[in-house]
Design a protein around this motif. Structure first.
Motif, PDB file in Angstrom:
ATOM      1  N   TRP A  32      34.294  57.106  34.322  1.00 57.31           N
ATOM      2  CA  TRP A  32      34.292  56.197  33.170  1.00 57.31           C
ATOM      3  C   TRP A  32      32.972  56.286  32.412  1.00 57.31           C
ATOM      4  N   ILE A  33      31.874  56.496  33.124  1.00 56.58           N
ATOM      5  CA  ILE A  33      30.581  56.691  32.457  1.00 56.58           C
ATOM      6  C   ILE A  33      30.641  57.921  31.557  1.00 56.58           C
ATOM      7  N   GLN A  34      31.303  58.977  32.023  1.00 55.03           N
ATOM      8  CA  GLN A  34      31.444  60.183  31.189  1.00 55.03           C
ATOM      9  C   GLN A  34      32.254  59.875  29.940  1.00 55.03           C
ATOM     10  N   TYR A  35      33.347  59.136  30.097  1.00 50.98           N
ATOM     11  CA  TYR A  35      34.137  58.749  28.923  1.00 50.98           C
ATOM     12  C   TYR A  35      33.312  57.877  27.978  1.00 50.98           C
ATOM     13  N   GLY A  65      32.869  58.561  24.106  1.00 47.41           N
ATOM     14  CA  GLY A  65      33.789  57.838  23.239  1.00 47.41           C
ATOM     15  C   GLY A  65      33.723  56.336  23.334  1.00 47.41           C
ATOM     16  N   GLY A  66      32.731  55.813  24.051  1.00 42.74           N
ATOM     17  CA  GLY A  66      32.621  54.373  24.223  1.00 42.74           C
ATOM     18  C   GLY A  66      31.482  53.788  23.430  1.00 42.74           C
ATOM     19  N   ILE A  67      30.908  52.712  23.965  1.00 47.27           N
ATOM     20  CA  ILE A  67      29.759  52.056  23.345  1.00 47.27           C
ATOM     21  C   ILE A  67      28.591  52.125  24.319  1.00 47.27           C
ATOM     22  N   ASN A  68      27.504  52.716  23.880  1.00 46.89           N
ATOM     23  CA  ASN A  68      26.322  52.854  24.727  1.00 46.89           C
ATOM     24  C   ASN A  68      25.331  51.752  24.385  1.00 46.89           C
ATOM     25  N   ASP A  69      25.108  50.862  25.366  1.00 47.22           N
ATOM     26  CA  ASP A  69      24.235  49.714  25.132  1.00 47.22           C
ATOM     27  C   ASP A  69      23.480  49.376  26.404  1.00 47.22           C
ATOM     28  N   GLY A  70      22.934  48.181  26.468  1.00 50.68           N
ATOM     29  CA  GLY A  70      22.163  47.773  27.628  1.00 50.68           C
ATOM     30  C   GLY A  70      22.994  47.639  28.890  1.00 50.68           C
ATOM     31  N   GLU A  71      24.282  47.378  28.754  1.00 46.59           N
ATOM     32  CA  GLU A  71      25.159  47.257  29.918  1.00 46.59           C
ATOM     33  C   GLU A  71      25.568  48.611  30.473  1.00 46.59           C
ATOM     34  N   VAL A  72      25.982  49.493  29.576  1.00 40.53           N
ATOM     35  CA  VAL A  72      26.418  50.834  29.977  1.00 40.53           C
ATOM     36  C   VAL A  72      25.797  51.825  29.000  1.00 40.53           C
ATOM     37  N   GLU A  89      42.049  51.363  17.430  1.00 41.59           N
ATOM     38  CA  GLU A  89      40.728  51.299  16.807  1.00 41.59           C
ATOM     39  C   GLU A  89      39.682  50.652  17.710  1.00 41.59           C
ATOM     40  N   ASP A  90      40.131  49.916  18.732  1.00 40.81           N
ATOM     41  CA  ASP A  90      39.204  49.254  19.641  1.00 40.81           C
ATOM     42  C   ASP A  90      38.959  50.034  20.939  1.00 40.81           C
ATOM     43  N   MET A  91      39.352  51.310  20.964  1.00 42.08           N
ATOM     44  CA  MET A  91      39.228  52.089  22.196  1.00 42.08           C
ATOM     45  C   MET A  91      37.800  52.125  22.721  1.00 42.08           C
ATOM     46  N   ALA A  92      36.828  52.237  21.840  1.00 41.30           N
ATOM     47  CA  ALA A  92      35.432  52.325  22.281  1.00 41.30           C
ATOM     48  C   ALA A  92      35.022  51.086  23.074  1.00 41.30           C
ATOM     49  N   VAL A  93      35.465  49.916  22.608  1.00 42.67           N
ATOM     50  CA  VAL A  93      35.146  48.666  23.304  1.00 42.67           C
ATOM     51  C   VAL A  93      35.825  48.630  24.667  1.00 42.67           C
ATOM     52  N   TYR A  94      37.103  49.016  24.700  1.00 40.69           N
ATOM     53  CA  TYR A  94      37.846  48.992  25.962  1.00 40.69           C
ATOM     54  C   TYR A  94      37.256  49.974  26.975  1.00 40.69           C
ATOM     55  N   ILE A  95      36.875  51.160  26.524  1.00 40.13           N
ATOM     56  CA  ILE A  95      36.258  52.147  27.417  1.00 40.13           C
ATOM     57  C   ILE A  95      34.963  51.586  27.984  1.00 40.13           C
ATOM     58  N   HIS A  96      34.154  50.996  27.136  1.00 37.81           N
ATOM     59  CA  HIS A  96      32.895  50.393  27.584  1.00 37.81           C
ATOM     60  C   HIS A  96      33.132  49.325  28.637  1.00 37.81           C
ATOM     61  N   ASP A  97      34.083  48.417  28.365  1.00 36.52           N
ATOM     62  CA  ASP A  97      34.301  47.293  29.273  1.00 36.52           C
ATOM     63  C   ASP A  97      34.914  47.750  30.598  1.00 36.52           C
ATOM     64  N   ASN A  98      35.784  48.751  30.552  1.00 37.66           N
ATOM     65  CA  ASN A  98      36.349  49.274  31.796  1.00 37.66           C
ATOM     66  C   ASN A  98      35.249  49.921  32.641  1.00 37.66           C
ATOM     67  N   GLU A 157      46.218  72.820  34.103  1.00 37.90           N
ATOM     68  CA  GLU A 157      45.011  71.998  34.121  1.00 37.90           C
ATOM     69  C   GLU A 157      44.584  71.685  32.691  1.00 37.90           C
ATOM     70  N   HIS A 158      44.267  70.423  32.449  1.00 37.54           N
ATOM     71  CA  HIS A 158      43.982  69.948  31.097  1.00 37.54           C
ATOM     72  C   HIS A 158      42.654  69.205  31.076  1.00 37.54           C
ATOM     73  N   THR A 159      41.932  69.341  29.996  1.00 38.65           N
ATOM     74  CA  THR A 159      40.667  68.611  29.865  1.00 38.65           C
ATOM     75  C   THR A 159      40.878  67.320  29.082  1.00 38.65           C
ATOM     76  N   ALA A 160      40.214  66.257  29.533  1.00 40.82           N
ATOM     77  CA  ALA A 160      40.319  64.948  28.881  1.00 40.82           C
ATOM     78  C   ALA A 160      39.063  64.609  28.089  1.00 40.82           C
ATOM     79  N   ILE A 161      38.096  65.507  28.112  1.00 44.85           N
ATOM     80  CA  ILE A 161      36.872  65.364  27.326  1.00 44.85           C
ATOM     81  C   ILE A 161      36.535  66.729  26.740  1.00 44.85           C
ATOM     82  N   PRO A 162      35.829  66.769  25.609  1.00 46.38           N
ATOM     83  CA  PRO A 162      35.396  68.076  25.105  1.00 46.38           C
ATOM     84  C   PRO A 162      34.388  68.691  26.068  1.00 46.38           C
ATOM     85  N   ARG A 163      34.658  69.915  26.497  1.00 47.13           N
ATOM     86  CA  ARG A 163      33.763  70.576  27.456  1.00 47.13           C
ATOM     87  C   ARG A 163      32.463  71.007  26.785  1.00 47.13           C
TER      88      ARG A 163
END
Length: 386
Positions: free
Chosen positions: A80-83, A87-94, A112-121, A211-217
């Protein structure tokens, strides 16, 4: 999650003694001397003062029931840190990354709120393993520690935390995803606990092949529009695929707990995984239909319109995100809306097999698999004492 077979982990057999990490790497003393998480904050000094003299107060079985999910939460936090970096929000929490604008835009097609959800997860998973390990130590028990296995490369695309390149635990670039959870939660006639041989249809059949990538390599992966959207869609389906595992794992393990407090911990963390699962299953339904070929590997993937033939109907309809009632315990009883599966026998090894088959650990060492299987075996051996 399926139950393990005798063939599972055959490539790692006999590694337990030959490749087990040094005991000092997973001891309480080692744990107390360092941060509880890489890049995820530390426990305050007061905690350590209060636990240095702690006496073992957990049974071996109850400690194992917490140590195994603690290890899985460390692994979850790692990917999740990689995501979040990309694609998330980088702040003091994560923190730690700077984001990848093109990947973030592709992810936001799902919501449109994916970045927030990724951060919170991400934040949730970090707190889960921090708490579980801290509790184990407070009870005089060994925590889970995977630091010696932080050896995988990960992405080198713009936005990642460059300090963690080559220091990942998990591999998000070679995934093979079982998306049968989609129809399992929409099927009102079958429950894997009662019908272990029944095959639930895949939502995205091509994700279960190759095999599939879920992030840009690398940044090169962001230059192909259709492929980049396929990467984002893969992530969109990987999120609920992972979280439905925790959704089942915690209530399954809880049935083996002897301590009321350990039971309380397991049934308190478990529902947050359910919240994650339902959120992500809703977002996955927004993945736009697209077909693409990986320009590096040549593997193709097709994301169908799940609301249109040959899909469609209640088994695939994207807005049916509430669990359909299904048989439970006995077919002589009325159907009921539940988490499934929750059968407890072999659940830890089943979870580990599920994650291994997914490709999440491709590139990991034999020592890693030996350590994780040891934790799974201990958790599966736990017996509830009344």
């Amino acid at each position: 999650m399926r139950e393990p077979t005798t063939n599972d982990f055959s490539q790692k057999e006999n590694l337990e003694e030959r490749a087990k990490p040094p005991k000092s790497s997973i001891s309480r003393r080692s744990f107390l001397s360092k941060s509880l998480a890489v890049g995820a904050g530390t426990i305050g000094a007061g905690f350590f003062i209060n636990t240095r003299t702690a006496r073992a107060s957990l049974s071996t079985g109850d400690a194992a029931l917490l140590r195994f999910p603690a290890a899985l939460e460390i692994l979850e936090a790692d990917f999740w840190i990689q995501y979040n970096e990309l694609g998330g929000i980088n702040d003091g929490e994560v923190g730690g990354g700077s984001g990848n604008a093109l990947y973030t835009k592709a992810i936001q097609v799902l919501d449109e709120d994916m970045a927030v959800y990724i951060h919170d997860n991400t934040d949730d998973e970090i707190t889960h393993h921090n708490f579980l390990n801290a509790y184990l130590v407070s009870q005089g028990a060994d925590p889970a520690n995977l630091d010696s296995f932080r050896t995988l490369m990960g992405s080198t695309a713009t936005g990642v935390n460059t300090a963690l390149i080559g220091k990942r635990l998990t591999n998000l670039t070679q995934l093979t995803l079982d998306t049968s959870w989609w129809t399992r939660y929409r099927d009102d006639n079958h429950n894997p606990d009662l019908d272990p041989a029944f095959t639930f249809p895949q939502a995205v059949p091509s994700l279960a092949i190759g095999e599939h990538t879920a992030i840009p390599r690398t940044d090169a992966d962001t230059k192909h529009k259709a492929f980049l959207q396929a990467i984002a869609n893969t992530a969109g389906f990987h999120f609920p695929t992972i979280e439905q595992g925790g959704n089942s794992l915690y209530p399954s393990l809880a049935q083996r707990a002897s301590s009321v407090e350990v039971l309380r911990i397991l049934i308190s963390i478990g529902p947050t995984e359910t919240m994650h699962f339902q959120t992500w299953s809703d977002k996955a339904g927004n993945a736009p239909p697209v077909s693409a070929v990986d320009p590096v590997t040549g593997v193709s993937v097709t994301f169908p319109d799940l609301n249109s033939p040959p899909f469609g109907g209640e088994l695939f309809q994207t807005n049916l995100i509430m669990p359909e009632p299904c048989p439970f315990l006995s077919r002589s009883l009325p159907i009921v809306s539940i988490i499934r599966p929750t059968k407890t026998e072999g659940v830890a090894n089943g979870a580990l097999t599920f994650l291994t088959d997914m490709g999440l650990f491709k590139g990991q060492s034999g020592a890693f698999f030996a350590y994780m299987q040891g934790l799974a075996n201990d958790a599966d051996a736990a017996v509830r004492v009344c």
